[in-house]
Design a protein around this motif. Sequence first.
Motif, PDB file in Angstrom:
ATOM      1  N   TYR A 179      -2.158  -1.945  -8.874  1.00  0.00           N
ATOM      2  CA  TYR A 179      -2.039  -1.518  -7.484  1.00  0.00           C
ATOM      3  C   TYR A 179      -1.652  -2.657  -6.548  1.00  0.00           C
ATOM      4  CZ  TYR A 179      -4.468   2.345  -9.666  1.00  0.00           C
ATOM      5  OH  TYR A 179      -4.798   3.374 -10.497  1.00  0.00           O
ATOM      6  N   ILE A 217      -7.172   6.234  -7.964  1.00  0.00           N
ATOM      7  CA  ILE A 217      -7.093   6.155  -6.509  1.00  0.00           C
ATOM      8  C   ILE A 217      -6.014   7.115  -6.023  1.00  0.00           C
ATOM      9  CG2 ILE A 217      -7.832   3.738  -6.525  1.00  0.00           C
ATOM     10  CD1 ILE A 217      -4.921   3.053  -5.647  1.00  0.00           C
ATOM     11  N   ASP A 218      -6.055   7.468  -4.753  1.00  0.00           N
ATOM     12  CA  ASP A 218      -5.067   8.373  -4.185  1.00  0.00           C
ATOM     13  C   ASP A 218      -3.836   7.562  -3.793  1.00  0.00           C
ATOM     14  OD1 ASP A 218      -3.614  10.337  -2.981  1.00  0.00           O
ATOM     15  OD2 ASP A 218      -5.182  10.933  -1.569  1.00  0.00           O
ATOM     16  N   ARG A 238      -1.048   8.449  -2.813  1.00  0.00           N
ATOM     17  CA  ARG A 238      -0.267   8.973  -1.683  1.00  0.00           C
ATOM     18  C   ARG A 238      -0.445   8.095  -0.444  1.00  0.00           C
ATOM     19  NH1 ARG A 238      -2.613  14.912  -1.708  1.00  0.00           N
ATOM     20  NH2 ARG A 238      -4.450  13.590  -1.825  1.00  0.00           N
ATOM     21  N   ARG A 239      -1.528   7.346  -0.388  1.00  0.00           N
ATOM     22  CA  ARG A 239      -1.786   6.474   0.764  1.00  0.00           C
ATOM     23  C   ARG A 239      -0.936   5.213   0.742  1.00  0.00           C
ATOM     24  NH1 ARG A 239      -8.193   6.925   1.932  1.00  0.00           N
ATOM     25  NH2 ARG A 239      -8.326   9.169   1.600  1.00  0.00           N
ATOM     26  N   ARG A 240      -0.462   4.814  -0.442  1.00  0.00           N
ATOM     27  CA  ARG A 240       0.294   3.559  -0.569  1.00  0.00           C
ATOM     28  C   ARG A 240       1.711   3.738  -1.058  1.00  0.00           C
ATOM     29  NH1 ARG A 240      -2.120  -1.072  -3.505  1.00  0.00           N
ATOM     30  NH2 ARG A 240      -0.441  -2.071  -2.381  1.00  0.00           N
ATOM     31  N   ARG A 265       5.393   5.452  -1.232  1.00  0.00           N
ATOM     32  CA  ARG A 265       6.382   6.206  -0.454  1.00  0.00           C
ATOM     33  C   ARG A 265       7.589   6.459  -1.349  1.00  0.00           C
ATOM     34  NH1 ARG A 265       2.548   7.192   1.849  1.00  0.00           N
ATOM     35  NH2 ARG A 265       1.803   6.283   3.778  1.00  0.00           N
ATOM     36  N   ARG A 290      -1.671  15.251  -5.943  1.00  0.00           N
ATOM     37  CA  ARG A 290      -2.748  14.599  -6.682  1.00  0.00           C
ATOM     38  C   ARG A 290      -3.461  15.640  -7.526  1.00  0.00           C
ATOM     39  NH1 ARG A 290      -7.964  11.160  -4.664  1.00  0.00           N
ATOM     40  NH2 ARG A 290      -8.261  10.100  -6.655  1.00  0.00           N
TER      41      ARG A 290
END
Length: 92
Positions: free
Chosen positions: A33, A59-60, A62-64, A66, A73
């Motif tokens: 990550y 971890i999600d 979608r937050r990091r 693009r 998810r």
Amino acid sequence: MTCRWRGAGCSGSLRDTFATFPSLGPVLPAMGYSTTQIDDLAKTIDAVPCDVVLLGTPIDLRRRLRVKPPMLRVRYALEEVEAGALERALAF
């Protein structure tokens, strides 16, 4: 994450991952990550034609992450129905 592909179009560190683990098949692993690893993952996803990206990471992302295709998810649970089956399957 999965896309119907075989490692073509991999960017950066993911090329090494597929060279080391050729049995990954159609699964695109998130191998870490860090900013560089997330960037490699995004470039690889955008290089592959797919309708949707399924995220099965702890971890999600979608937050990091693009990327062009939509991301969904998913969660999963593992229940071993035969004692020792998972250990045998992973002992390749």
